[in-house]
Design a protein around this motif. Structure first.
Motif, PDB file in Angstrom:
ATOM      1  N   THR A  75      15.572  12.233  49.849  1.00 24.06           N
ATOM      2  CA  THR A  75      15.296  11.246  50.889  1.00 24.06           C
ATOM      3  C   THR A  75      14.968  11.927  52.217  1.00 24.06           C
ATOM      4  O   THR A  75      14.027  11.531  52.930  1.00 24.06           O
ATOM      5  CB  THR A  75      16.505  10.306  51.072  1.00 24.06           C
ATOM      6  OG1 THR A  75      16.763   9.635  49.839  1.00 24.06           O
ATOM      7  CG2 THR A  75      16.238   9.276  52.157  1.00 24.06           C
ATOM      8  N   LEU A  76      15.724  12.963  52.567  1.00 19.81           N
ATOM      9  CA  LEU A  76      15.458  13.695  53.811  1.00 19.81           C
ATOM     10  C   LEU A  76      14.087  14.372  53.765  1.00 19.81           C
ATOM     11  O   LEU A  76      13.335  14.344  54.749  1.00 19.81           O
ATOM     12  CB  LEU A  76      16.544  14.741  54.038  1.00 19.81           C
ATOM     13  CG  LEU A  76      17.914  14.207  54.457  1.00 19.81           C
ATOM     14  CD1 LEU A  76      18.964  15.319  54.371  1.00 19.81           C
ATOM     15  CD2 LEU A  76      17.855  13.646  55.875  1.00 19.81           C
ATOM     16  N   LEU A  77      13.764  14.971  52.621  1.00 15.90           N
ATOM     17  CA  LEU A  77      12.469  15.628  52.489  1.00 15.90           C
ATOM     18  C   LEU A  77      11.332  14.610  52.575  1.00 15.90           C
ATOM     19  O   LEU A  77      10.311  14.854  53.234  1.00 15.90           O
ATOM     20  CB  LEU A  77      12.396  16.378  51.161  1.00 15.90           C
ATOM     21  CG  LEU A  77      11.089  17.129  50.884  1.00 15.90           C
ATOM     22  CD1 LEU A  77      10.843  18.187  51.948  1.00 15.90           C
ATOM     23  CD2 LEU A  77      11.129  17.762  49.495  1.00 15.90           C
ATOM     24  N   ALA A  78      11.505  13.460  51.917  1.00 17.77           N
ATOM     25  CA  ALA A  78      10.483  12.415  51.978  1.00 17.77           C
ATOM     26  C   ALA A  78      10.273  11.953  53.414  1.00 17.77           C
ATOM     27  O   ALA A  78       9.135  11.717  53.855  1.00 17.77           O
ATOM     28  CB  ALA A  78      10.886  11.234  51.101  1.00 17.77           C
ATOM     29  N   THR A  79      11.357  11.836  54.178  1.00 15.60           N
ATOM     30  CA  THR A  79      11.245  11.423  55.581  1.00 15.60           C
ATOM     31  C   THR A  79      10.447  12.445  56.376  1.00 15.60           C
ATOM     32  O   THR A  79       9.596  12.081  57.205  1.00 15.60           O
ATOM     33  CB  THR A  79      12.647  11.263  56.200  1.00 15.60           C
ATOM     34  OG1 THR A  79      13.407  10.347  55.415  1.00 15.60           O
ATOM     35  CG2 THR A  79      12.554  10.748  57.624  1.00 15.60           C
ATOM     36  N   MET A  80      10.682  13.728  56.135  1.00 13.54           N
ATOM     37  CA  MET A  80       9.911  14.770  56.811  1.00 13.54           C
ATOM     38  C   MET A  80       8.431  14.666  56.483  1.00 13.54           C
ATOM     39  O   MET A  80       7.572  14.822  57.360  1.00 13.54           O
ATOM     40  CB  MET A  80      10.427  16.150  56.396  1.00 13.54           C
ATOM     41  CG  MET A  80      11.740  16.547  57.015  1.00 13.54           C
ATOM     42  SD  MET A  80      12.253  18.204  56.473  1.00 13.54           S
ATOM     43  CE  MET A  80      10.856  19.197  56.956  1.00 13.54           C
ATOM     44  N   ILE A  81       8.129  14.384  55.224  1.00 16.85           N
ATOM     45  CA  ILE A  81       6.733  14.282  54.804  1.00 16.85           C
ATOM     46  C   ILE A  81       6.059  13.096  55.485  1.00 16.85           C
ATOM     47  O   ILE A  81       4.912  13.180  55.941  1.00 16.85           O
ATOM     48  CB  ILE A  81       6.642  14.170  53.275  1.00 16.85           C
ATOM     49  CG1 ILE A  81       7.084  15.490  52.633  1.00 16.85           C
ATOM     50  CG2 ILE A  81       5.217  13.808  52.837  1.00 16.85           C
ATOM     51  CD1 ILE A  81       7.219  15.441  51.129  1.00 16.85           C
ATOM     52  N   TYR A  82       6.771  11.971  55.578  1.00 19.79           N
ATOM     53  CA  TYR A  82       6.204  10.814  56.268  1.00 19.79           C
ATOM     54  C   TYR A  82       5.982  11.111  57.748  1.00 19.79           C
ATOM     55  O   TYR A  82       5.011  10.635  58.356  1.00 19.79           O
ATOM     56  CB  TYR A  82       7.108   9.596  56.097  1.00 19.79           C
ATOM     57  CG  TYR A  82       6.969   8.926  54.749  1.00 19.79           C
ATOM     58  CD1 TYR A  82       5.750   8.382  54.345  1.00 19.79           C
ATOM     59  CD2 TYR A  82       8.048   8.845  53.872  1.00 19.79           C
ATOM     60  CE1 TYR A  82       5.621   7.782  53.104  1.00 19.79           C
ATOM     61  CE2 TYR A  82       7.917   8.242  52.632  1.00 19.79           C
ATOM     62  CZ  TYR A  82       6.708   7.713  52.257  1.00 19.79           C
ATOM     63  OH  TYR A  82       6.569   7.115  51.027  1.00 19.79           O
ATOM     64  N   GLU A  83       6.868  11.897  58.356  1.00 16.64           N
ATOM     65  CA  GLU A  83       6.667  12.291  59.750  1.00 16.64           C
ATOM     66  C   GLU A  83       5.396  13.136  59.887  1.00 16.64           C
ATOM     67  O   GLU A  83       4.629  12.983  60.845  1.00 16.64           O
ATOM     68  CB  GLU A  83       7.883  13.080  60.257  1.00 16.64           C
ATOM     69  CG  GLU A  83       9.161  12.276  60.390  1.00 16.64           C
ATOM     70  CD  GLU A  83       9.159  11.337  61.593  1.00 16.64           C
ATOM     71  OE1 GLU A  83       8.131  11.213  62.274  1.00 16.64           O
ATOM     72  OE2 GLU A  83      10.217  10.723  61.834  1.00 16.64           O
ATOM     73  N   LEU A  84       5.154  14.023  58.926  1.00 10.12           N
ATOM     74  CA  LEU A  84       3.938  14.827  58.938  1.00 10.12           C
ATOM     75  C   LEU A  84       2.700  13.937  58.812  1.00 10.12           C
ATOM     76  O   LEU A  84       1.684  14.165  59.471  1.00 10.12           O
ATOM     77  CB  LEU A  84       3.961  15.858  57.809  1.00 10.12           C
ATOM     78  CG  LEU A  84       4.903  17.042  57.988  1.00 10.12           C
ATOM     79  CD1 LEU A  84       4.938  17.882  56.717  1.00 10.12           C
ATOM     80  CD2 LEU A  84       4.455  17.897  59.162  1.00 10.12           C
ATOM     81  N   CYS A  85       2.804  12.913  57.956  1.00 14.51           N
ATOM     82  CA  CYS A  85       1.684  11.980  57.791  1.00 14.51           C
ATOM     83  C   CYS A  85       1.360  11.286  59.111  1.00 14.51           C
ATOM     84  O   CYS A  85       0.191  11.087  59.462  1.00 14.51           O
ATOM     85  CB  CYS A  85       2.017  10.918  56.738  1.00 14.51           C
ATOM     86  SG  CYS A  85       2.161  11.553  55.066  1.00 14.51           S
ATOM     87  N   ASN A  86       2.395  10.919  59.836  1.00  8.32           N
ATOM     88  CA  ASN A  86       2.198  10.238  61.115  1.00  8.32           C
ATOM     89  C   ASN A  86       1.515  11.159  62.125  1.00  8.32           C
ATOM     90  O   ASN A  86       0.627  10.740  62.871  1.00  8.32           O
ATOM     91  CB  ASN A  86       3.546   9.764  61.667  1.00  8.32           C
ATOM     92  CG  ASN A  86       3.408   8.959  62.938  1.00  8.32           C
ATOM     93  OD1 ASN A  86       2.803   7.889  62.940  1.00  8.32           O
ATOM     94  ND2 ASN A  86       3.956   9.462  64.032  1.00  8.32           N
ATOM     95  N   ILE A  87       1.926  12.442  62.117  1.00  6.68           N
ATOM     96  CA  ILE A  87       1.337  13.406  63.047  1.00  6.68           C
ATOM     97  C   ILE A  87      -0.126  13.664  62.724  1.00  6.68           C
ATOM     98  O   ILE A  87      -0.974  13.773  63.623  1.00  6.68           O
ATOM     99  CB  ILE A  87       2.140  14.718  63.018  1.00  6.68           C
ATOM    100  CG1 ILE A  87       3.535  14.489  63.613  1.00  6.68           C
ATOM    101  CG2 ILE A  87       1.424  15.822  63.778  1.00  6.68           C
ATOM    102  CD1 ILE A  87       4.501  15.635  63.391  1.00  6.68           C
ATOM    103  N   THR A  88      -0.457  13.754  61.432  1.00  7.90           N
ATOM    104  CA  THR A  88      -1.844  14.043  61.058  1.00  7.90           C
ATOM    105  C   THR A  88      -2.767  12.845  61.265  1.00  7.90           C
ATOM    106  O   THR A  88      -3.985  12.983  61.152  1.00  7.90           O
ATOM    107  CB  THR A  88      -1.936  14.481  59.586  1.00  7.90           C
ATOM    108  OG1 THR A  88      -1.382  13.454  58.746  1.00  7.90           O
ATOM    109  CG2 THR A  88      -1.190  15.779  59.359  1.00  7.90           C
TER     110      THR A  88
END
Length: 310
Positions: A162-175
């Motif tokens: 869950t923590l890793l998925a949250t990080m990935i979604y944050e990256l998606c938002n930045i890109t």
């Protein structure tokens, strides 16, 4: 034509060759960048690699294109890319994360949600973070490492995912800011890819013919192949196989259904056909996979109550 054979970069190799600090079986590895020996020759990736550079500078090529990694940059390298010509200009400090594809697709079930990340990182594998972004990711990494280290926790794997998925979604938002600068043609390809993935998510259990998907999208099978390949470096069949394999894994691990019942639900012609498909993509039979998962569960339970078997 014989395909160029390159030594692969994968989690098992990373664990064998470096002083790994945190790992979740062979699905997730987090360690300091300077603990990983850098290859002198080109390597083909068999997992997703994320690097957060906190200091220093380096250069490398993906395919034939040279890129630069510097302080406060994030590098994302997906499966199947060729990484080479690594040169350290200034000693690099940072964190490197290796994520297995099976784990990635198990924590991000709605692949269309991160389709933008697949698109962007193929063309722009490195992007800069603001100081606030860096602080945020440091906090996520701190939580993630702490949870991975807590081996006695019953839900360690789920929370780490869950923590890793949250990080990935944050990256998606930045890109997303990079997406807004893309040309209309590129945006159209991304749109087709996202619609294709959504169709796959909703229909792969009953329909795995590429022609069916191209018809639903109103384009030819050849065009669909070209677009999906350009955006994700995978074919439509690859994506159908990914979703089908993951679904079989989930059913084998979390249900008591027989292999025949699973074959019927996923519209395989028979149990033997499902078995052949699964062995090709996982490297073992469905029965062997189910037994291995049962054994892992038993081992975890024994660790909890302090008993062990020899």
């Amino acid at each position: 034509m014989k395909q160029l054979e390159l030594t692969p970069v994968n989690i098992q190799r990373a664990m064998n060759l470096s002083d790994v600090q945190y790992h979740l079986d062979e699905d997730l590895v987090i360690t300091n960048f300077n603990t990983v020996p850098l290859p002198k020759e080109s390597r083909r990736t068999e997992c997703t690699i994320v690097v957060l550079c906190t200091d220093g500078m380096g250069r490398y090529t993906l395919g034939t294109v040279e890129h630069t990694l510097k302080k406060n940059d994030v590098l994302i390298v997906g499966e199947g890319q060729v990484l080479g010509d690594i040169k350290i200009v200034q000693p690099i400090e940072g964190i490197i994360i290796f994520i297995s594809n099976a784990f990635l697709y198990s924590i991000i079930r709605e692949v269309r949600d991160i389709a933008n990340l697949f698109v962007i990182t193929r063309e722009h594998p490195v992007f800069s973070l603001t100081p606030g972004d860096v602080l945020m990711f440091r906090k996520y990494l701190s939580f993630l490492k702490a949870k991975i280290a807590e081996e006695s926790h019953l839900f360690r794997r789920q929370i780490a995912g869950t923590l890793l998925a949250t990080m990935i979604y944050e990256l998606c938002n930045i890109t997303q800011r990079i997406t807004e600068e893309k040309a209309p043609k590129q945006l159209r390809s991304q749109e087709v890819f996202e619609h294709f993935i959504q169709l796959v998510e909703n229909n792969f259990r009953t329909e795995r013919r590429v022609a069916w998907y191209s018809e639903k999208l109103g384009i030819s099978s050849k065009t669909l192949l070209e677009v999906v390949k350009r955006v994700s470096s995978r074919t439509p069949n690859d994506w159908l196989d990914i979703y089908t394999t993951l679904e079989i894994r989930i059913m084998l691990r979390h249900t008591s259904m027989s292999i025949k019942e699973i074959a019927d639900i996923l519209h395989f012609s028979n149990q033997s056909s499902l078995g052949k498909f699964f062995r090709e993509h996982v490297g073992m039979s469905p029965k062997a996979y189910r037994l291995s998962q049962m054994q892992n569960t038993q081992d975890s339970a024994q660790e909890e109550d302090g008993t062990h078997t020899i």
